[in-house]
Write an enzyme that holds these catalytic residues in place. Structure first.
Site, PDB file in Angstrom:
ATOM      1  N   CYS A  22      -0.771  23.903  17.251  1.00  0.00           N
ATOM      2  CA  CYS A  22      -2.203  24.361  17.101  1.00  0.00           C
ATOM      3  C   CYS A  22      -2.766  24.736  18.337  1.00  0.00           C
ATOM      4  CB  CYS A  22      -2.962  23.031  16.596  1.00  0.00           C
ATOM      5  SG  CYS A  22      -2.637  21.760  17.225  1.00  0.00           S
ATOM      6  N   GLU A  66      -9.240  18.094  12.501  1.00  0.00           N
ATOM      7  CA  GLU A  66      -8.565  18.557  13.629  1.00  0.00           C
ATOM      8  C   GLU A  66      -8.143  19.838  13.180  1.00  0.00           C
ATOM      9  OE1 GLU A  66      -8.130  17.334  16.621  1.00  0.00           O
ATOM     10  OE2 GLU A  66      -8.869  15.422  16.126  1.00  0.00           O
TER      11      GLU A  66
HETATM   12  P1  NAD Z   1      -3.478  24.016   5.471  1.00  0.00           P
HETATM   13  O1  NAD Z   1      -4.979  23.984   5.765  1.00  0.00           O
HETATM   14  O2  NAD Z   1      -3.208  25.309   4.529  1.00  0.00           O
HETATM   15  O3  NAD Z   1      -2.927  22.714   4.995  1.00  0.00           O
HETATM   16  C1  NAD Z   1      -2.982  21.464   5.561  1.00  0.00           C
HETATM   17  C2  NAD Z   1      -3.004  20.372   4.509  1.00  0.00           C
HETATM   18  O4  NAD Z   1      -4.081  20.577   3.563  1.00  0.00           O
HETATM   19  C3  NAD Z   1      -1.852  20.373   3.654  1.00  0.00           C
HETATM   20  O5  NAD Z   1      -1.349  19.146   3.383  1.00  0.00           O
HETATM   21  C4  NAD Z   1      -2.177  21.284   2.318  1.00  0.00           C
HETATM   22  O6  NAD Z   1      -1.489  21.031   1.118  1.00  0.00           O
HETATM   23  C5  NAD Z   1      -3.558  20.460   2.225  1.00  0.00           C
HETATM   24  N1  NAD Z   1      -4.604  21.166   1.247  1.00  0.00           N
HETATM   25  C6  NAD Z   1      -4.712  22.692   1.154  1.00  0.00           C
HETATM   26  N2  NAD Z   1      -5.777  22.763   0.431  1.00  0.00           N
HETATM   27  C7  NAD Z   1      -6.486  21.970   0.321  1.00  0.00           C
HETATM   28  C8  NAD Z   1      -7.854  21.187  -0.412  1.00  0.00           C
HETATM   29  N3  NAD Z   1      -8.274  22.281  -1.144  1.00  0.00           N
HETATM   30  N4  NAD Z   1      -8.055  20.205  -0.426  1.00  0.00           N
HETATM   31  C9  NAD Z   1      -7.388  19.087   0.350  1.00  0.00           C
HETATM   32  N5  NAD Z   1      -6.295  19.520   0.966  1.00  0.00           N
HETATM   33  C10 NAD Z   1      -5.880  20.620   0.899  1.00  0.00           C
HETATM   34  O7  NAD Z   1      -2.963  24.307   7.028  1.00  0.00           O
HETATM   35  P2  NAD Z   1      -1.331  24.656   7.195  1.00  0.00           P
HETATM   36  O8  NAD Z   1      -1.035  25.999   6.806  1.00  0.00           O
HETATM   37  O9  NAD Z   1      -0.389  23.328   6.725  1.00  0.00           O
HETATM   38  O10 NAD Z   1      -1.305  24.283   8.888  1.00  0.00           O
HETATM   39  C11 NAD Z   1      -1.569  25.426   9.662  1.00  0.00           C
HETATM   40  C12 NAD Z   1      -2.899  24.966  10.234  1.00  0.00           C
HETATM   41  O11 NAD Z   1      -3.174  23.795  10.944  1.00  0.00           O
HETATM   42  C13 NAD Z   1      -3.249  25.738  11.674  1.00  0.00           C
HETATM   43  O12 NAD Z   1      -4.643  26.220  11.350  1.00  0.00           O
HETATM   44  C14 NAD Z   1      -3.042  25.082  12.545  1.00  0.00           C
HETATM   45  O13 NAD Z   1      -3.752  25.375  13.868  1.00  0.00           O
HETATM   46  C15 NAD Z   1      -3.763  23.514  12.308  1.00  0.00           C
HETATM   47  N6  NAD Z   1      -3.513  22.516  13.083  1.00  0.00           N
HETATM   48  C16 NAD Z   1      -4.218  21.861  13.613  1.00  0.00           C
HETATM   49  C17 NAD Z   1      -3.767  20.811  14.447  1.00  0.00           C
HETATM   50  C18 NAD Z   1      -5.050  20.113  15.382  1.00  0.00           C
HETATM   51  O14 NAD Z   1      -4.550  18.990  15.644  1.00  0.00           O
HETATM   52  N7  NAD Z   1      -5.996  20.664  15.672  1.00  0.00           N
HETATM   53  C19 NAD Z   1      -2.468  20.339  14.399  1.00  0.00           C
HETATM   54  C20 NAD Z   1      -1.631  21.219  13.692  1.00  0.00           C
HETATM   55  C21 NAD Z   1      -2.157  22.065  13.011  1.00  0.00           C
END
Ligand code: NAD
Length: 462
Positions: free
Chosen positions: A259, A225
């Site tokens: 999001c 997502e």
């Molecule tokens: P992010 O991708 O930086 O982090 C999300 C999670 O992934 C965190 O727990 C982080 O620690 C982990 N992570 C980071 N690098 C990783 C790796 N290499 N392997 C595995 N896990 C890893 O995102 P963010 O800045 O925390 O959130 C913002 C983003 O999330 C925005 O793009 C937003 O649109 C999206 N989002 C999408 C939805 C949806 O349902 N479509 C909902 C909420 C947020």
């Protein structure tokens, strides 16, 4: 972790997991899962209902901690906790409807037993912007399907999710659900662990690509997502001032960190100044301050990277001499610099191919793009790798619905841009193109955590 509204204050601590401990967590989950699966869908649905009852009892301390870890105002935090209860309750309903009666067919002496099976151990990785809802949207269906879950929250909002899972523990077998803390390294170790059979991830596209590269090693099943850059298209016949106010309300919820928030608006060029005037008047009513302060209607952004990204967009726009109107009130100007506070801003007549329009800004800045021709507006709305949500605004619902059908997105709203509780329960939530792979909520969301096992039984000849 620190309060994004008062950066000198530490809200709580979450211990990072040591890589060697992950093996023990996966082993405990692997041991607990088969018995949980054998309990059957009805029993598991009953447990989900009991978790929902527990979550209904929202404690003010948890609401305040959620506000202090992710920056949202108190009302938003309270609704988030209540939404988590609803997610567990409707997932229980979907589970009974979808899984209680096994599917069976027979013809020509062959019996076909269609079984739905869990993956085993599922790794769930979530971001910080709505940490409880996003965790619940994975935990509830994954458990209902009979899986064990290892959840990794974001280091920016680990506290309330952990507290809630501690409370649920009394209803669940030991080892079935674990929370692990850490950032990319820990998330990556979870993705690559050979005992993890599925990874469900919510977050940004670049992280999803890193996860996909790692997943190539084990071919672990993936569910994503991801981000969105949701367009709102305003048609020429719309009530421009009323629509402008509604769009501002939907765009700046959680300081734009949703999001599926509206992230760009296409307005007929003739109506641009009327739209901007009405939108600015509405923005002037927004009070930005700490989420715990009852005067605040918008909190800070969550972390430094967010803060700097939005400030850098402002600098680029200023260098390009694109007009940006910043409005709204500072609740507590004296302590403004203690948090990641930003006033909401409108980019007036934004160039359609500028960064603020093409990128997911995920913060309180909203570009308004003028258009001359509706087909051009639809083409611009679709001119992106994102495809999460979108909306069309018009006084003519059938005309708006026709335009809605031409937008490339998982979700399109007409004259709105928010999920009602009924929509959360029944509409598959997710995106097309680079906004996701798979769905959340609804029966489709439960299906993501299940595999098929078809048993074909040939009756022996008499
Ligand atoms: P992010 O991708 O930086 O982090 C999300 C999670 O992934 C965190 O727990 C982080 O620690 C982990 N992570 C980071 N690098 C990783 C790796 N290499 N392997 C595995 N896990 C890893 O995102 P963010 O800045 O925390 O959130 C913002 C983003 O999330 C925005 O793009 C937003 O649109 C999206 N989002 C999408 C939805 C949806 O349902 N479509 C909902 C909420 C947020």
């Amino acid at each position: 972790m620190r309060d994004p509204g008062r950066r000198t204050e530490i809200v709580g601590l979450a211990g990072m997991i040591a890589p060697s401990t992950l093996d023990a967590v996966v082993s405990a989950a692997t041991r607990a899962q088969p018995a949980w699966e054998r309990l059957g869908p009805d029993y598991r649905a009953d447990i989900l209902d009991r978790i929902a009852d527990l979550l209904d009892n929202v404690e003010i301390g948890l609401v305040e901690t959620l506000t202090r870890e992710n920056g949202s105002i108190l009302g938003v935090s309270r609704n988030e906790l209540l939404a988590a209860a609803r997610i567990f309750r409707y997932t229980a309903e979907h589970t009974r409807a979808a899984l209680s009666s096994p599917e069976f067919h027979s013809s020509g002496g062959v019996e076909l037993h269609l079984q739905r099976k869990p993956f085993g151990v599922v790794g769930c990785i979530v971001p910080w912007n709505a940490p409880v809802i996003l965790a619940a949207q994975k935990l509830a269906p994954a458990l209902a399907a009979g899986n064990a879950v290892i959840l990794k929250p974001s280091p920016f909002s680990p506290l309330v999710v952990t507290a809630l899972i501690e409370r649920m523990a009394s209803l669940l077998p030991a080892g079935l659900v674990s929370v692990i803390h850490g950032d990319a390294d820990v998330g990556n170790a979870l993705v690559m662990h050979p005992g993890v059979r599925m990874v469900s991830f919510t977050g940004g596209g670049s992280t999803a690509k890193a996860i996909m590269r790692s997943a190539a090693e084990t071919l672990v099943h993936l569910h994503f997502e991801l981000g969105g850059n949701d367009p709102a298209i305003v048609l020429a016949d719309a009530d421009i001032p009323g629509v402008a106010c509604s769009i501002v309300e939907h765009a700046f919820r959680r300081a734009g960190q949703v999001c599926y928030a509206i992230k760009r608006v296409y307005v007929p060029r003739d109506s641009l100044s009327e739209f901007v005037d009405a939108a600015v008047s509405r923005i002037e009513e927004i009070s930005v301050g700490h989420g715990l302060d009852s005067r605040s209607t918008m909190g800070p952004v969550n972390n430094r990277a967010q803060f700097e990204r939005i400030r850098s967009l402002h600098r680029k726009l200023s260098a390009a001499e694109v007009p940006v109107v910043t409005a709204g009130r500072k609740v507590d100007p004296e302590s403004w610099d203690e948090g990641f506070y930003l006033l909401p801003a409108l980019v007036v007549d934004a160039p359609p191919l500028s960064a603020v329009v093409l990128e997911e800004q995920f913060g309180p800045i909203l570009p308004i793009v003028g258009y001359d021709d509706l087909d051009e507006a639809v083409a611009l709305a679709n001119n992106t790798e994102f495809g999460l949500a979108s909306s069309v605004w018009s006084s003519d619902v059938s005309r708006a619905s026709e335009v809605a059908g031409r937008i490339e997105a998982g979700i399109t709203f007409v004259n709105g841009h928010a999920l009602t509780p009924v929509a959360q329960q029944y509409a598959p939530f997710g995106g097309v193109k680079q906004s996701g792979m798979g769905w959340e909520n609804s029966r489709a969301g439960l299906g993501e955590y299940l595999e098929y096992h078809s048993v074909h039984v040939v009756q022996p000849a008499q």
